[in-house]
Scaffold this motif. Structure first.
Motif, PDB file in Angstrom:
ATOM      1  N   ASP A  61       0.080  -0.760  15.621  1.00 58.29           N
ATOM      2  CA  ASP A  61       1.453  -0.269  15.545  1.00 58.29           C
ATOM      3  C   ASP A  61       2.191  -1.032  14.440  1.00 58.29           C
ATOM      4  OD1 ASP A  61       3.855   0.888  16.080  1.00 58.29           O
ATOM      5  OD2 ASP A  61       3.775   0.532  18.236  1.00 58.29           O
ATOM      6  N   GLU A  62       2.394  -0.394  13.311  1.00 60.59           N
ATOM      7  CA  GLU A  62       3.053  -0.989  12.140  1.00 60.59           C
ATOM      8  C   GLU A  62       2.512  -2.380  11.805  1.00 60.59           C
ATOM      9  OE1 GLU A  62       7.209  -0.490  11.558  1.00 60.59           O
ATOM     10  OE2 GLU A  62       7.311   1.111  13.044  1.00 60.59           O
ATOM     11  N   PRO A  63       1.222  -2.454  11.470  1.00 59.17           N
ATOM     12  CA  PRO A  63       0.621  -3.776  11.236  1.00 59.17           C
ATOM     13  C   PRO A  63       1.226  -4.528  10.054  1.00 59.17           C
ATOM     14  CG  PRO A  63      -0.890  -2.028  10.558  1.00 59.17           C
ATOM     15  CD  PRO A  63       0.231  -1.373  11.304  1.00 59.17           C
ATOM     16  N   THR A  64       1.848  -3.836   9.095  1.00 57.66           N
ATOM     17  CA  THR A  64       2.344  -4.553   7.906  1.00 57.66           C
ATOM     18  C   THR A  64       3.844  -4.856   7.972  1.00 57.66           C
ATOM     19  OG1 THR A  64       2.892  -2.597   6.584  1.00 57.66           O
ATOM     20  CG2 THR A  64       0.609  -3.357   6.509  1.00 57.66           C
ATOM     21  N   ALA A  65       4.476  -4.571   9.111  1.00 60.46           N
ATOM     22  CA  ALA A  65       5.919  -4.843   9.225  1.00 60.46           C
ATOM     23  C   ALA A  65       6.186  -6.322   8.941  1.00 60.46           C
ATOM     24  CB  ALA A  65       6.411  -4.472  10.618  1.00 60.46           C
ATOM     25  N   GLY A  66       7.108  -6.596   8.043  1.00 60.84           N
ATOM     26  CA  GLY A  66       7.491  -7.971   7.736  1.00 60.84           C
ATOM     27  C   GLY A  66       6.534  -8.709   6.813  1.00 60.84           C
ATOM     28  N   MET A  67       5.523  -8.008   6.300  1.00 60.33           N
ATOM     29  CA  MET A  67       4.547  -8.686   5.430  1.00 60.33           C
ATOM     30  C   MET A  67       4.995  -8.701   3.977  1.00 60.33           C
ATOM     31  SD  MET A  67       0.714  -7.584   6.532  1.00 60.33           S
ATOM     32  CE  MET A  67      -0.013  -8.135   8.068  1.00 60.33           C
ATOM     33  N   THR A  68       4.505  -9.684   3.220  1.00 60.40           N
ATOM     34  CA  THR A  68       4.708  -9.683   1.774  1.00 60.40           C
ATOM     35  C   THR A  68       3.801  -8.607   1.169  1.00 60.40           C
ATOM     36  OG1 THR A  68       2.888 -11.207   1.380  1.00 60.40           O
ATOM     37  CG2 THR A  68       5.060 -12.196   1.813  1.00 60.40           C
ATOM     38  N   ALA A  69       4.016  -8.295  -0.122  1.00 56.30           N
ATOM     39  CA  ALA A  69       3.186  -7.286  -0.792  1.00 56.30           C
ATOM     40  C   ALA A  69       1.719  -7.706  -0.793  1.00 56.30           C
ATOM     41  CB  ALA A  69       3.691  -7.062  -2.213  1.00 56.30           C
ATOM     42  N   ASP A  70       1.467  -8.996  -1.035  1.00 58.64           N
ATOM     43  CA  ASP A  70       0.079  -9.485  -1.055  1.00 58.64           C
ATOM     44  C   ASP A  70      -0.568  -9.370   0.323  1.00 58.64           C
ATOM     45  OD1 ASP A  70       0.085 -10.038  -3.679  1.00 58.64           O
ATOM     46  OD2 ASP A  70       0.232 -12.226  -3.478  1.00 58.64           O
ATOM     47  N   GLU A  71       0.206  -9.722   1.362  1.00 57.73           N
ATOM     48  CA  GLU A  71      -0.333  -9.634   2.727  1.00 57.73           C
ATOM     49  C   GLU A  71      -0.614  -8.177   3.085  1.00 57.73           C
ATOM     50  OE1 GLU A  71       1.985 -13.551   4.602  1.00 57.73           O
ATOM     51  OE2 GLU A  71       2.866 -11.566   4.812  1.00 57.73           O
ATOM     52  N   THR A  72       0.258  -7.275   2.622  1.00 53.17           N
ATOM     53  CA  THR A  72       0.064  -5.848   2.904  1.00 53.17           C
ATOM     54  C   THR A  72      -1.215  -5.341   2.255  1.00 53.17           C
ATOM     55  OG1 THR A  72       2.432  -5.490   3.121  1.00 53.17           O
ATOM     56  CG2 THR A  72       1.093  -3.554   2.659  1.00 53.17           C
ATOM     57  N   SER A  73      -1.444  -5.686   0.990  1.00 56.84           N
ATOM     58  CA  SER A  73      -2.674  -5.199   0.359  1.00 56.84           C
ATOM     59  C   SER A  73      -3.892  -5.894   0.979  1.00 56.84           C
ATOM     60  CB  SER A  73      -2.634  -5.348  -1.166  1.00 56.84           C
ATOM     61  OG  SER A  73      -2.442  -6.681  -1.500  1.00 56.84           O
ATOM     62  N   GLY A  74      -3.711  -7.141   1.433  1.00 52.02           N
ATOM     63  CA  GLY A  74      -4.800  -7.831   2.126  1.00 52.02           C
ATOM     64  C   GLY A  74      -5.149  -7.129   3.432  1.00 52.02           C
ATOM     65  N   THR A  75      -4.141  -6.568   4.093  1.00 54.56           N
ATOM     66  CA  THR A  75      -4.371  -5.875   5.372  1.00 54.56           C
ATOM     67  C   THR A  75      -5.165  -4.588   5.147  1.00 54.56           C
ATOM     68  OG1 THR A  75      -2.304  -6.787   6.202  1.00 54.56           O
ATOM     69  CG2 THR A  75      -3.215  -4.913   7.402  1.00 54.56           C
ATOM     70  N   SER A  76      -4.835  -3.911   4.055  1.00 55.46           N
ATOM     71  CA  SER A  76      -5.564  -2.697   3.722  1.00 55.46           C
ATOM     72  C   SER A  76      -7.040  -3.019   3.479  1.00 55.46           C
ATOM     73  CB  SER A  76      -4.904  -2.098   2.470  1.00 55.46           C
ATOM     74  OG  SER A  76      -5.585  -0.991   2.059  1.00 55.46           O
ATOM     75  N   ALA A  77      -7.280  -4.096   2.726  1.00 59.13           N
ATOM     76  CA  ALA A  77      -8.668  -4.506   2.440  1.00 59.13           C
ATOM     77  C   ALA A  77      -9.378  -4.928   3.724  1.00 59.13           C
ATOM     78  CB  ALA A  77      -8.662  -5.648   1.431  1.00 59.13           C
ATOM     79  N   LEU A  78      -8.639  -5.603   4.600  1.00 53.78           N
ATOM     80  CA  LEU A  78      -9.216  -6.066   5.870  1.00 53.78           C
ATOM     81  C   LEU A  78      -9.676  -4.876   6.733  1.00 53.78           C
ATOM     82  CD1 LEU A  78      -7.398  -8.687   8.093  1.00 53.78           C
ATOM     83  CD2 LEU A  78      -8.457  -6.689   9.072  1.00 53.78           C
ATOM     84  N   ILE A  79      -8.819  -3.872   6.818  1.00 57.43           N
ATOM     85  CA  ILE A  79      -9.179  -2.701   7.635  1.00 57.43           C
ATOM     86  C   ILE A  79     -10.404  -2.010   7.023  1.00 57.43           C
ATOM     87  CG2 ILE A  79      -8.398  -0.408   8.389  1.00 57.43           C
ATOM     88  CD1 ILE A  79      -5.574  -1.646   8.682  1.00 57.43           C
ATOM     89  N   ALA A  80     -10.412  -1.875   5.699  1.00 56.68           N
ATOM     90  CA  ALA A  80     -11.556  -1.233   5.030  1.00 56.68           C
ATOM     91  C   ALA A  80     -12.845  -2.018   5.310  1.00 56.68           C
ATOM     92  CB  ALA A  80     -11.299  -1.146   3.529  1.00 56.68           C
ATOM     93  N   ARG A  81     -12.732  -3.349   5.311  1.00 54.07           N
ATOM     94  CA  ARG A  81     -13.897  -4.205   5.551  1.00 54.07           C
ATOM     95  C   ARG A  81     -14.421  -4.023   6.982  1.00 54.07           C
ATOM     96  NH1 ARG A  81     -11.491  -8.568   3.242  1.00 54.07           N
ATOM     97  NH2 ARG A  81     -10.938  -9.565   5.207  1.00 54.07           N
ATOM     98  N   LEU A  82     -13.513  -3.984   7.944  1.00 57.35           N
ATOM     99  CA  LEU A  82     -13.931  -3.842   9.345  1.00 57.35           C
ATOM    100  C   LEU A  82     -14.638  -2.505   9.562  1.00 57.35           C
ATOM    101  CD1 LEU A  82     -10.813  -5.273  11.226  1.00 57.35           C
ATOM    102  CD2 LEU A  82     -13.050  -6.367  10.908  1.00 57.35           C
ATOM    103  N   VAL A  83     -14.128  -1.483   8.891  1.00 57.98           N
ATOM    104  CA  VAL A  83     -14.740  -0.161   9.016  1.00 57.98           C
ATOM    105  C   VAL A  83     -16.116  -0.157   8.366  1.00 57.98           C
ATOM    106  CG1 VAL A  83     -14.562   2.220   8.204  1.00 57.98           C
ATOM    107  CG2 VAL A  83     -12.562   1.085   9.175  1.00 57.98           C
ATOM    108  N   ALA A  84     -16.190  -0.678   7.133  1.00 52.39           N
ATOM    109  CA  ALA A  84     -17.456  -0.616   6.380  1.00 52.39           C
ATOM    110  C   ALA A  84     -18.526  -1.495   7.012  1.00 52.39           C
ATOM    111  CB  ALA A  84     -17.210  -1.049   4.940  1.00 52.39           C
ATOM    112  N   ASP A  85     -18.161  -2.698   7.414  1.00 49.97           N
ATOM    113  CA  ASP A  85     -19.176  -3.647   7.882  1.00 49.97           C
ATOM    114  C   ASP A  85     -19.497  -3.502   9.360  1.00 49.97           C
ATOM    115  OD1 ASP A  85     -18.966  -4.527   5.347  1.00 49.97           O
ATOM    116  OD2 ASP A  85     -18.026  -6.458   5.808  1.00 49.97           O
ATOM    117  N   HIS A  86     -18.541  -3.003  10.142  1.00 46.33           N
ATOM    118  CA  HIS A  86     -18.746  -3.029  11.598  1.00 46.33           C
ATOM    119  C   HIS A  86     -18.518  -1.697  12.284  1.00 46.33           C
ATOM    120  CE1 HIS A  86     -19.238  -7.316  11.395  1.00 46.33           C
ATOM    121  NE2 HIS A  86     -18.299  -7.261  10.486  1.00 46.33           N
ATOM    122  N   GLY A  87     -18.226  -0.676  11.507  1.00 48.80           N
ATOM    123  CA  GLY A  87     -18.046   0.636  12.116  1.00 48.80           C
ATOM    124  C   GLY A  87     -16.858   0.719  13.052  1.00 48.80           C
ATOM    125  N   VAL A  88     -15.919  -0.248  12.910  1.00 52.98           N
ATOM    126  CA  VAL A  88     -14.697  -0.196  13.734  1.00 52.98           C
ATOM    127  C   VAL A  88     -13.851   0.995  13.279  1.00 52.98           C
ATOM    128  CG1 VAL A  88     -12.525  -1.423  14.182  1.00 52.98           C
ATOM    129  CG2 VAL A  88     -14.682  -2.680  14.152  1.00 52.98           C
TER     130      VAL A  88
END
Ligand SMILES: Nc1ncnc2c1ncn2[C@@H]1O[C@H](COP(=O)(O)OP(=O)(O)OP(=O)(O)O)[C@@H](O)[C@H]1O
Length: 238
Positions: A159-186
């Motif tokens: 639920d709104e995972p990037t609320a209150g994040m800096t721009a760098d943290e927001t792009s890091g979150t996008s990469a994190l989600i992509a990684r979890l999907v690619a590596d672990h099928g989450v």
């Protein structure tokens, strides 16, 4: 595979969700967007077990989980991260990750390896020994996502995972989600207001308005949709 078929929910006279359907294959990401009051949180609450639908069905791995309580839904593999913090600030990052790992029944040595693995996945290896209270806001969100992954969740409801994040943290979150999907099928269903973040996830988008799905598809198509544009413009001018 999570299959939501025409779920509806009213609160008194307010129809918060009406006949909302969605199919989420394993390892897929879906964004749910819409103006304030569109029914996004209500929809997520029906999936997580926090709210019981008035009608419609929710099936996960061919099991009907409609109306199951939160703990049972979580045990089945669908877990929700709220906007409000839900980690242990006085514990270290490693200890925060250890709690859900131990809940899976892992023994000590295996548990330590699992903690390190999850920390790597969510970019917190360098912070394992630090008290969670010392993490900057964005990294606390990653810790919480890590805590869900550590429970071996299959579907993350964010639920709104990037609320209150800096721009760098927001792009890091996008990469994190992509990684979890690619590596672990989450798989993940993400509610977001930040359209740049939604674009960066590069996933199908569902647009809710007044509790109904008004558009669905790739972000490029959804953004060009007349009804979607009218709804968002209407919000800007109201
Ligand atoms: N527990 C509740 N009791 C009464 N009305 C509710 C309840 N939860 C939600 N609603 C109403 O249902 C509608 C949808 O609300 P919901 O919070 O699901 O929308 P949302 O898209 O998540 O909004 P926001 O982006 O502002 O968080 C709103 O009109 C809201 O006031």
């Amino acid at each position: 595979m999570l299959v939501v078929d025409q779920v509806s929910k009213s609160f008194g006279g307010v129809r918060a969700a009406t006949d909302v359907s969605l199919t989420l294959p394993g390892g897929a990401v879906r964004c749910v967007v819409g103006p304030n009051g569109a029914g996004k949180s209500t929809f997520l609450s029906m999936l997580s077990g926090h709210t019981r639908p008035d009608s419609g069905t929710i099936r996960f791995h061919d099991r009907d989980i409609t109306g199951w309580p939160v703990h049972r839904v979580a045990r089945a593999g669908i877990v929700r991260k709220f906007q409000r913090p839900s980690f242990y600030p006085e514990l270290s990052v490693a200890e925060n990750l250890l709690v859900p790992v131990l809940a899976t029944g892992a023994r000590r040595r295996r548990a330590r390896a699992a903690v390190e693995e999850v920390a790597g996945q969510v970019g917190l290896t360098d912070a394992l020994g630090a008290p969670a209270a010392h993490l900057p806001h964005g990294r606390t969100q990653w810790l919480e996502i890590g805590m869900l992954v550590a429970r071996r969740a299959e579907v993350l409801l964010l639920d709104e995972p990037t609320a209150g994040m800096t721009a760098d943290e927001t792009s890091g979150t996008s990469a994190l989600i992509a990684r979890l999907v690619a590596d672990h099928g989450v798989a993940a269903i993400v509610i977001e207001h930040d359209m740049a973040f939604v674009r960066s996830l590069d996933c199908p988008v569902t647009v809710l308005h007044l509790g109904r799905v008004i558009a669905e598809g790739p972000m490029s198509a959804v953004e060009a949709d007349e009804q979607v544009r009218a709804v968002y413009l209407g919000e800007e001018h109201s």
